[in-house]
Motif scaffolding. Structure first.
Motif, PDB file in Angstrom:
ATOM      1  N   ASP A   2     -21.871   3.850   5.296  1.00  0.00           N
ATOM      2  CA  ASP A   2     -20.436   4.092   5.173  1.00  0.00           C
ATOM      3  C   ASP A   2     -19.674   3.275   6.224  1.00  0.00           C
ATOM      4  N   THR A   3     -18.463   2.868   5.847  1.00  0.00           N
ATOM      5  CA  THR A   3     -17.585   2.172   6.789  1.00  0.00           C
ATOM      6  C   THR A   3     -16.189   2.746   6.607  1.00  0.00           C
ATOM      7  N   ASP A  22      -5.410  10.124   8.943  1.00  0.00           N
ATOM      8  CA  ASP A  22      -6.625  10.856   8.567  1.00  0.00           C
ATOM      9  C   ASP A  22      -6.909  11.932   9.606  1.00  0.00           C
ATOM     10  N   PHE A  57     -15.025  12.501   8.653  1.00  0.00           N
ATOM     11  CA  PHE A  57     -13.731  12.563   7.958  1.00  0.00           C
ATOM     12  C   PHE A  57     -13.479  13.981   7.437  1.00  0.00           C
ATOM     13  N   ARG A  59      -5.731   3.899  -3.255  1.00  0.00           N
ATOM     14  CA  ARG A  59      -4.686   4.672  -2.585  1.00  0.00           C
ATOM     15  C   ARG A  59      -3.468   4.768  -3.504  1.00  0.00           C
ATOM     16  N   THR A  80       0.832  -1.192   0.000  1.00  0.00           N
ATOM     17  CA  THR A  80       0.000   0.000   0.000  1.00  0.00           C
ATOM     18  C   THR A  80       0.870   1.247   0.000  1.00  0.00           C
ATOM     19  N   MET A  85      -0.953  11.601   0.642  1.00  0.00           N
ATOM     20  CA  MET A  85      -1.496  10.421  -0.015  1.00  0.00           C
ATOM     21  C   MET A  85      -2.707  10.809  -0.888  1.00  0.00           C
ATOM     22  N   GLY A  87     -13.820   3.467   1.519  1.00  0.00           N
ATOM     23  CA  GLY A  87     -12.640   3.847   0.750  1.00  0.00           C
ATOM     24  C   GLY A  87     -12.443   5.328   0.546  1.00  0.00           C
ATOM     25  N   GLU A  88     -13.502   6.116   0.612  1.00  0.00           N
ATOM     26  CA  GLU A  88     -13.408   7.555   0.380  1.00  0.00           C
ATOM     27  C   GLU A  88     -14.679   8.178   0.942  1.00  0.00           C
ATOM     28  N   PRO A  89     -14.664   9.498   1.076  1.00  0.00           N
ATOM     29  CA  PRO A  89     -15.845  10.118   1.686  1.00  0.00           C
ATOM     30  C   PRO A  89     -17.119   9.847   0.878  1.00  0.00           C
ATOM     31  N   VAL A 112      -7.201  -4.157  -0.312  1.00  0.00           N
ATOM     32  CA  VAL A 112      -7.521  -4.927   0.902  1.00  0.00           C
ATOM     33  C   VAL A 112      -9.016  -5.255   1.011  1.00  0.00           C
ATOM     34  N   THR A 113      -9.863  -4.353   0.549  1.00  0.00           N
ATOM     35  CA  THR A 113     -11.305  -4.639   0.631  1.00  0.00           C
ATOM     36  C   THR A 113     -11.655  -5.879  -0.184  1.00  0.00           C
ATOM     37  N   ASN A 144      -6.186   9.729  -2.915  1.00  0.00           N
ATOM     38  CA  ASN A 144      -7.250   8.722  -2.906  1.00  0.00           C
ATOM     39  C   ASN A 144      -8.134   8.984  -4.127  1.00  0.00           C
ATOM     40  N   TRP A 148     -12.017   2.056   7.346  1.00  0.00           N
ATOM     41  CA  TRP A 148     -10.876   1.260   7.798  1.00  0.00           C
ATOM     42  C   TRP A 148      -9.753   1.467   6.813  1.00  0.00           C
ATOM     43  N   MET A 149      -8.643   0.753   6.983  1.00  0.00           N
ATOM     44  CA  MET A 149      -7.476   0.951   6.124  1.00  0.00           C
ATOM     45  C   MET A 149      -6.807  -0.403   5.906  1.00  0.00           C
ATOM     46  N   THR A 150      -5.912  -0.451   4.939  1.00  0.00           N
ATOM     47  CA  THR A 150      -5.143  -1.670   4.727  1.00  0.00           C
ATOM     48  C   THR A 150      -4.511  -2.105   6.049  1.00  0.00           C
TER      49      THR A 150
HETATM   50  O1  PRX Z   1      -8.112   8.224   4.017  1.00  0.00           O
HETATM   51  C1  PRX Z   1      -8.882   7.123   4.405  1.00  0.00           C
HETATM   52  C2  PRX Z   1      -9.618   6.551   3.206  1.00  0.00           C
HETATM   53  O2  PRX Z   1      -8.826   5.513   2.689  1.00  0.00           O
HETATM   54  C3  PRX Z   1      -7.628   5.370   3.472  1.00  0.00           C
HETATM   55  C4  PRX Z   1      -7.241   3.930   3.539  1.00  0.00           C
HETATM   56  O3  PRX Z   1      -6.991   3.456   2.240  1.00  0.00           O
HETATM   57  P1  PRX Z   1      -6.721   1.929   1.979  1.00  0.00           P
HETATM   58  O4  PRX Z   1      -5.661   1.466   2.884  1.00  0.00           O
HETATM   59  O5  PRX Z   1      -6.513   1.779   0.531  1.00  0.00           O
HETATM   60  O6  PRX Z   1      -8.057   1.220   2.425  1.00  0.00           O
HETATM   61  C5  PRX Z   1      -9.255   1.545   1.787  1.00  0.00           C
HETATM   62  C6  PRX Z   1     -10.410   0.671   2.211  1.00  0.00           C
HETATM   63  C7  PRX Z   1     -10.263  -0.116   3.412  1.00  0.00           C
HETATM   64  C8  PRX Z   1      -7.996   5.971   4.815  1.00  0.00           C
HETATM   65  O7  PRX Z   1      -6.845   6.359   5.531  1.00  0.00           O
HETATM   66  N1  PRX Z   1     -10.916   6.019   3.619  1.00  0.00           N
HETATM   67  C9  PRX Z   1     -11.244   4.729   3.869  1.00  0.00           C
HETATM   68  N2  PRX Z   1     -12.557   4.642   4.184  1.00  0.00           N
HETATM   69  C10 PRX Z   1     -13.058   5.894   4.162  1.00  0.00           C
HETATM   70  C11 PRX Z   1     -12.006   6.774   3.810  1.00  0.00           C
HETATM   71  N3  PRX Z   1     -12.179   8.108   3.719  1.00  0.00           N
HETATM   72  C12 PRX Z   1     -13.412   8.588   3.986  1.00  0.00           C
HETATM   73  N4  PRX Z   1     -14.465   7.817   4.312  1.00  0.00           N
HETATM   74  C13 PRX Z   1     -14.342   6.465   4.422  1.00  0.00           C
HETATM   75  N5  PRX Z   1     -15.375   5.709   4.736  1.00  0.00           N
END
Ligand code: PRX
Length: 574
Positions: A357-358, A443, A455, A469, A217, A462, A336-338, A262-263, A464, A360-362
């Motif tokens: 909405d959910t 974040d 958020f 990412r 990542t 970084m 993954g994003e807003p 990762v998703t 998005n 999390w991150m890698t």
């Molecule tokens: O900035 C946040 C954004 O995606 C980042 C993590 O990216 P990645 O590791 O590729 O994982 C994506 C999916 C698990 C975070 O640090 N992000 C993830 N979810 C959201 C988000 N930004 C806004 N709203 C979300 N629900």
């Protein structure tokens, strides 16, 4: 804050797996969750066993585990068939030298081979390293070289992008092709499948701490980093699958992500199968007609995707919605994003569904901040901490902030799915824990009085784009390899559909003239060397780039500010 009609749909009298947030939080313990696994009694741990084989043992062998379709074909696999196929491939890998702890890279489009290869590798205790299907030579080289990858499973098309000559440690490349289609140094999997008899009891029994997978990542600096998770992650992946995805016995579940992200591994494979769901896998690029038709044809009930995809579907207009029967849908989620409030409203008005909405991150390995189906949604918020998870907003010194105050989004470590290490990079791993037990996400966010998290952006550079990412450094490094480019600074430019697009500012070398043809050539250069998703959608030529006075480092923040200023002036809102 308005809640509009964003209450859960209690009119149906639907009983969710968790019908009340407070019930989930009270007396929550991860130890209780452990009782759901067969290893709780047997002490034999393996993710592949919990995802596939145990369902066969429990009498669900005939249940459809995987429903694959693309625009031309459609095929289903039961849990029994998947057990057979993963046992067979696991045997082949084992007899070809793959051992517990070895990294096996897996490079396929979204198709059953990809899922089977992932599970077969995991079954023998290898570490699965899924690669995104759009990766080109450089992206593949960076990842495999970083961890001295020895094994790769791929197909006869994608193997052409693997720079074998630059990867001396890569000992075996298994290709789903006949021997005559394989080049020197490639092994025909088709032939091995014909010649190899499946070994009984091929599963390698492991410890919860043993490595499970590696996802590379990007951050704001340096090359992509290998994030390692352990089998223990299944505890949280199972429980979030149960409470957040709300998977039940009859659900047909579709997560649109590729396992290279990762998703696409955790919530397109592990979490649904740990919960014994039927997984839908659509093999093809985004296309509104194909997507809606996938839902209609397979009867998807629970659907997990990303804001960019929902925005693209929304942009198709209403007429297309009339052509498909989408009434099977009962629970929608996003990551993954807003997720913009307009998209949530579109979901309610046009699909009759709230989108949950959910966040999390890698690195986190599973969802941490969520909107549960039984709870009120506040548009613009990512939801609340999953039971067992503690969230805080910290200032620059690591002090907890009161509600309403923007700061660093942090999570109290550890939790079951948290990354175990960053491959051979302790310094990077430690950088997430500058404030001791608080994992720093990078974040920025604030929390309201009810604990809902909003958020506010990233604290670093970084990018998005469409929920993917992208590290600016990787793109900049590739750009300056082009003969015409002297310097490059890459940022995420706000975009109404993709959240951000990759934008590059470049300085040309002496003797080169700015022209649409040259810009196109530079863009294609990145696209075909690195990957399509990282290629800048916009390239702008400047005479010089803003830099720090002392070290001469390119100031991406100034480039970003320049872009945002322009958008304000032209009145473009995102
Ligand atoms: O900035 C946040 C954004 O995606 C980042 C993590 O990216 P990645 O590791 O590729 O994982 C994506 C999916 C698990 C975070 O640090 N992000 C993830 N979810 C959201 C988000 N930004 C806004 N709203 C979300 N629900």
């Amino acid at each position: 804050m308005t809640t509009l009609n964003l209450l859960p749909n209690k009119a149906e009298n639907h009983i969710y797996n968790l019908n009340n947030y407070q019930d989930g939080v009270t007396d929550f313990s991860w130890q209780e969750v452990e009782k759901q696994f067969s290893w709780y009694n047997s002490e034999k741990v393996n993710m592949a066993h919990e995802c596939i084989d145990r369902h066969v043992d429990d009498g669900y062998g005939d249940k459809v585990a995987l429903h694959y379709l693309n625009d031309e074909e459609e095929i289903q696999f039961t849990f029994s068939q998947l057990k057979e196929k993963t046992d067979h491939l696991a045997t082949i890998l084992k007899t070809n030298g793959v051992k517990k702890g070895d990294i096996v890279f897996i490079f396929f489009p979204k198709n059953p081979d990809c899922y089977i290869a992932m599970m077969a590798a995991v079954k023998i205790g290898a570490v699965a390293g899924p690669l995104f299907e759009a990766f080109m030579e450089e992206a593949i080289r960076d990842r495999i070289a970083d961890c001295n990858g020895r094994y790769l499973i791929t197909d006869s098309e994608l193997v052409k992008r693997v720079p074998k000559g630059d990867l001396p440690t890569l000992k075996k490349i298994f290709v789903t092709a006949e021997p005559e289609q394989c080049a020197v140094g490639e092994i025909s999997l088709n032939e091995l499948l014909r010649l190899t008899k499946t070994e009984r009891n091929v599963t390698e029994w492991l410890d919860l701490d043993d490595r499970l997978n590696i996802h590379y990542t990007s951050g704001s600096t340096g090359k992509p980093k290998g994030i390692i998770h352990a089998h223990q992650a299944m505890i949280q992946q199972y429980q979030t699958g149960k409470w957040v995805l709300d998977i039940k016995e009859d659900d047909v579940y579709w997560c649109t992500a590729h396992p290279g992200w990762v998703t696409g591994t955790v919530y397109a494979i592990f979490a649904p199968w740990l919960n014994r769901a039927t997984i839908v896998l659509f093999g093809g690029r985004f296309d509104a007609e194909s997507w809606f038709s996938t839902i209609e044809r397979t009867g998807v009930t629970v659907w997990y995707s990303a804001p960019t995809a929902f925005r693209m579907l929304k942009a198709e207009g209403d007429a297309i919605l009339q052509r498909y029967d989408l009434t099977s849908l009962r629970h929608l989620l996003s990551v993954g994003e807003p997720l913009n409030p307009e998209v949530i409203h579109w979901g309610i008005e046009k699909l009759g569904q709230r989108i949950h909405d959910t966040w999390w991150m890698t690195e986190t390995g599973a969802q941490l901040i969520v909107n549960l189906p039984s709870e009120v949604i506040k548009p613009g918020s990512m939801g609340r901490a999953f039971p067992g998870i503690e969230v805080a907003i910290l200032d620059d010194e690591g002090t907890k902030q009161p509600s309403g105050q923007i700061g660093h989004l942090a999570i109290k470590a550890p939790w079951p799915a948290i990354m175990r290490e960053v491959w051979k990079n302790k310094e990077k791993y430690d950088s997430y824990f500058r404030f001791g037990e608080w994992y720093l996400s990078g974040d920025l966010a604030y929390q309201d009085e009810d604990g809902y998290v909003f958020f506010q952006g990233r604290s670093d550079d970084m990018i998005n784009s469409s929920g993917e990412r992208i590290g600016p450094f990787e793109v900049e490094s590739k750009l300056i390899e082009h003969e015409a480019v002297a310097e490059a600074g890459v940022i995420g430019k706000p975009d109404p559909v993709r959240g951000e697009i990759v934008k590059a500012f470049i300085v040309l070398k002496k003797g080169y003239e700015n022209s649409p043809l040259l810009i196109k050539e530079i863009r294609e250069f990145v696209r075909y060397k690195l990957s399509a998703h990282a290629a800048p959608r916009e390239i702008e030529v400047l005479d010089e780039l803003p830099k720090t006075k002392i070290s001469g480092k390119i100031l991406r923040r100034e480039l970003k500010a320049l872009e945002e200023e322009r958008q304000l002036q032209t009145g473009v809102s995102v």
